[in-house]
Enzyme design. Structure first.
Site, PDB file in Angstrom:
ATOM      1  N   ASN A   1       0.877  -1.169   0.000  1.00  0.00           N
ATOM      2  CA  ASN A   1       0.000   0.000   0.000  1.00  0.00           C
ATOM      3  C   ASN A   1       0.915   1.219   0.000  1.00  0.00           C
ATOM      4  OD1 ASN A   1      -1.786   2.048   0.468  1.00  0.00           O
ATOM      5  ND2 ASN A   1      -2.675   1.174   2.330  1.00  0.00           N
TER       6      ASN A   1
ATOM      7  N   ARG B   1      -2.484  -2.077  -3.558  1.00  0.00           N
ATOM      8  CA  ARG B   1      -3.716  -1.324  -3.323  1.00  0.00           C
ATOM      9  C   ARG B   1      -3.684  -0.074  -4.206  1.00  0.00           C
ATOM     10  NH1 ARG B   1      -5.235   2.819   1.431  1.00  0.00           N
ATOM     11  NH2 ARG B   1      -7.366   3.147   0.755  1.00  0.00           N
TER      12      ARG B   1
ATOM     13  N   HIS C   1     -12.776   2.828   0.109  1.00  0.00           N
ATOM     14  CA  HIS C   1     -12.764   1.766   1.138  1.00  0.00           C
ATOM     15  C   HIS C   1     -13.461   0.505   0.637  1.00  0.00           C
ATOM     16  CE1 HIS C   1     -12.849   5.199   4.333  1.00  0.00           C
ATOM     17  NE2 HIS C   1     -11.599   4.794   4.181  1.00  0.00           N
TER      18      HIS C   1
ATOM     19  N   LEU D   1     -15.563   3.150  10.063  1.00  0.00           N
ATOM     20  CA  LEU D   1     -15.328   4.379  10.819  1.00  0.00           C
ATOM     21  C   LEU D   1     -13.885   4.434  11.307  1.00  0.00           C
ATOM     22  CD1 LEU D   1     -18.627   4.372  12.957  1.00  0.00           C
ATOM     23  CD2 LEU D   1     -18.268   5.250  10.639  1.00  0.00           C
TER      24      LEU D   1
ATOM     25  N   GLY E   1     -10.453   8.154   8.065  1.00  0.00           N
ATOM     26  CA  GLY E   1     -11.361   8.342   6.933  1.00  0.00           C
ATOM     27  C   GLY E   1     -12.563   7.460   7.223  1.00  0.00           C
TER      28      GLY E   1
ATOM     29  N   ARG F   1     -11.592  15.704   7.505  1.00  0.00           N
ATOM     30  CA  ARG F   1     -12.384  16.044   6.308  1.00  0.00           C
ATOM     31  C   ARG F   1     -13.815  16.386   6.686  1.00  0.00           C
ATOM     32  NH1 ARG F   1     -11.134  10.656   3.283  1.00  0.00           N
ATOM     33  NH2 ARG F   1      -9.080  10.475   4.200  1.00  0.00           N
TER      34      ARG F   1
ATOM     35  N   ASP G   1      -8.269  12.804  16.746  1.00  0.00           N
ATOM     36  CA  ASP G   1      -8.214  11.428  17.251  1.00  0.00           C
ATOM     37  C   ASP G   1      -9.391  11.168  18.192  1.00  0.00           C
ATOM     38  OD1 ASP G   1      -7.570   9.090  18.840  1.00  0.00           O
ATOM     39  OD2 ASP G   1      -5.590   9.238  17.935  1.00  0.00           O
TER      40      ASP G   1
ATOM     41  N   GLY H   1     -10.800   1.649  12.766  1.00  0.00           N
ATOM     42  CA  GLY H   1     -10.300   2.128  14.061  1.00  0.00           C
ATOM     43  C   GLY H   1     -11.333   2.342  15.142  1.00  0.00           C
TER      44      GLY H   1
ATOM     45  N   ASN I   1     -13.342  -0.383  17.842  1.00  0.00           N
ATOM     46  CA  ASN I   1     -12.848  -0.205  19.210  1.00  0.00           C
ATOM     47  C   ASN I   1     -13.714   0.616  20.151  1.00  0.00           C
ATOM     48  OD1 ASN I   1     -10.179  -1.551  19.160  1.00  0.00           O
ATOM     49  ND2 ASN I   1      -9.841  -0.119  17.479  1.00  0.00           N
TER      50      ASN I   1
HETATM   51  P1  AMP Z   1      -8.127   3.960  11.268  1.00  0.00           P
HETATM   52  O1  AMP Z   1      -8.083   5.095  10.292  1.00  0.00           O
HETATM   53  O2  AMP Z   1      -9.030   2.847  10.872  1.00  0.00           O
HETATM   54  O3  AMP Z   1      -6.750   3.485  11.660  1.00  0.00           O
HETATM   55  O4  AMP Z   1      -8.777   4.563  12.616  1.00  0.00           O
HETATM   56  C1  AMP Z   1      -8.146   5.581  13.333  1.00  0.00           C
HETATM   57  C2  AMP Z   1      -9.134   6.180  14.316  1.00  0.00           C
HETATM   58  O5  AMP Z   1      -9.617   5.162  15.205  1.00  0.00           O
HETATM   59  C3  AMP Z   1      -8.513   7.266  15.183  1.00  0.00           C
HETATM   60  O6  AMP Z   1      -9.365   8.385  15.261  1.00  0.00           O
HETATM   61  C4  AMP Z   1      -8.416   6.587  16.528  1.00  0.00           C
HETATM   62  O7  AMP Z   1      -8.496   7.487  17.555  1.00  0.00           O
HETATM   63  C5  AMP Z   1      -9.634   5.681  16.523  1.00  0.00           C
HETATM   64  N1  AMP Z   1      -9.490   4.664  17.566  1.00  0.00           N
HETATM   65  C6  AMP Z   1      -8.604   3.660  17.647  1.00  0.00           C
HETATM   66  N2  AMP Z   1      -8.769   2.988  18.824  1.00  0.00           N
HETATM   67  C7  AMP Z   1      -9.783   3.602  19.491  1.00  0.00           C
HETATM   68  C8  AMP Z   1     -10.438   3.398  20.743  1.00  0.00           C
HETATM   69  N3  AMP Z   1     -10.053   2.433  21.575  1.00  0.00           N
HETATM   70  N4  AMP Z   1     -11.436   4.233  21.082  1.00  0.00           N
HETATM   71  C9  AMP Z   1     -11.822   5.226  20.270  1.00  0.00           C
HETATM   72  N5  AMP Z   1     -11.256   5.464  19.075  1.00  0.00           N
HETATM   73  C10 AMP Z   1     -10.251   4.674  18.681  1.00  0.00           C
END
Ligand code: AMP
Length: 397
Positions: free
Chosen positions: A7, A91, A180, A209, A212, A241, A284, A332, A336
């Protein structure tokens, strides 16, 4: 077969070597700051310690050479020699209307990916650099392109056309493409497996979620609508975004603040989303969730707006499919954050489910988080785009 999944971004490159028979990852890692001072390779062989190699990487060919050296190293490598890597899966972000499925890379395919570059000027050229570098270093190894947009090519015209003069679609192919796709495809397939049903008989909504974010409606195994559009800027409120907005806002801000189009696009892509809404507090969700639980106003309004938008899309896609069997959370925060899943689901209980709060507090594993009597199932499904790319690659070579 050993499949190397690549990627490639403009200054970074993620990779995994996957055994397509066992579907186990033999090694994975990341090259960071390619062609920038301070470049390094982070490399983790299966069952081994993470290793960091700091070395100048003037370009992507040098970065990939370092990856191949690590994979074939006598002490920490995972294959004996380069010829043990049977195929490479790349990718690719945008396949336009030219690619509705993964394809073996040929000179013609490279030209076609180039032709889609004005639809994804930040991504496709970087993806192509990765292909060219691999072809240079492994000239006889078969390679496959797996497109983010391909899964969404089944959308009907009424879902992909915008309400603008039709000539722009005819002339420039301006339409909804969606992104995605590899994740939406993988997760909807896993949903059917979890439910023990045939995907061809199911209506599934996938909420990807992450930083992105996008939602898609998958009816009988085919995508019928998705929230991202011509570019990944449309749809949900994301990390930085904006997602959907009234297009006239652009002119309004431009006049008030004397900004040109490049500046505006930069604001919509990099300074908006939950970062902008929280008054630059954080992009985040871990920070935002913590702030929300502490009752901070900026975090509360941001979390509420984010979740409301997701719920609104889910409602729209229930309408698009005239029903839904399962709603899946992935990526993400989808995987989680029980807090966010809970806030979104509060809008949706009319669909006939009850959340099992204990199950909803679990993270990072496949689980149905509803009570057994629930008519609609809410599933948490960790996505695995690399595995999906490896599967497509193995299938084609
Ligand atoms: P990704 O782009 O799929 O890697 O997701 C990243 C996003 O997932 C970021 O905003 C992280 O803060 C969120 N994230 C990862 N772990 C957690 C968690 N335990 N609780 C809340 N958000 C999370």
């Amino acid at each position: 077969m050993n499949i190397l999944v690549i990627n490639c971004g403009s200054s970074s490159l993620k990779f995994q070597l996957i055994d397509s028979e066992t579907e186990k990852v033999s090694a994975k890692g990341l090259c960071e700051r390619i062609a920038i001072e301070g470049s390094r390779l982070v490399y983790t062989p299966a069952g081994g310690e993470k290793m960091i190699f700091e070395a100048p990487m003037a370009d992507h060919t040098i970065a990939i050479q370092m990856v191949l050296d690590a994979l074939t190293n006598d002490s920490y490598g995972v294959v004996k020699e380069l010829s043990d890597i049977d195929a490479v899966g790349h990718r690719i972000v945008h396949g336009g209307e030219l690619f509705s499925e993964a394809t073996v890379i040929t000179d013609e395919v490279i030209e076609a990916i180039k032709a889609c570059s004005d639809l994804a000027p930040l991504h496709n050229p970087a993806n192509l650099i990765g292909i060219e570098a691999c072809r240079k270093l492994m000239p006889t190894t078969p390679m496959v392109a797996v497109f983010d947009t391909a899964f969404h090519q089944t959308m009907p015209e009424e879902a992909y056309l915008y309400g603008i003069p039709y000539r722009y679609y005819e002339k420039y192919k301006i339409r909804r493409y969606g992104f995605h796709g590899t994740s939406h495809n993988y997760v909807s397939g896993r949903a059917a497996a979890m439910l023990g049903k045939d995907l061809a008989d199911l209506k599934v909504i996938v909420c990807h979620l992450g930083n992105g974010a996008s939602v898609s409606a998958v009816k009988n195994g085919k995508c019928v609508d998705t929230s991202m559009g011509l570019t990944p800027l449309e749809g949900l409120i994301m990390g930085t975004r904006s997602g959907d907005l009234d297009p006239a806002i652009l002119e309004f801000i431009a006049k008030k603040e004397n900004l040109d189009m490049d500046q505006l696009m930069n604001i919509l892509n990099k300074e908006s989303g939950v970062l902008g809404l929280s008054d630059q507090f954080s992009s985040d969700f871990r920070d935002l969730e913590e702030g929300y639980l502490q009752g901070k106003d900026n975090c509360t309004r941001t979390m509420k707006a984010f979740c409301y938008r997701v719920a609104k899309y889910v409602g729209a896609y229930v309408a698009a499919m005239n029903g839904v069997d399962a709603i899946c959370f992935t990526a993400g925060l989808g995987e989680n954050s029980g807090v966010i899943r809970g806030m979104i689901c509060e809008y949706l209980t009319y669909l006939g489910f009850t959340l099992d709060q204990e199950k909803n507090s679990m993270r990072g594993k496949e689980i149905d988080i509803t009570t057994p009597d629930s008519k609609t199932k809410i599933l948490v499904i960790p996505t695995n785009e690399e595995l999906a790319i490896a599967r497509e690659t193995a299938k084609l070579v």
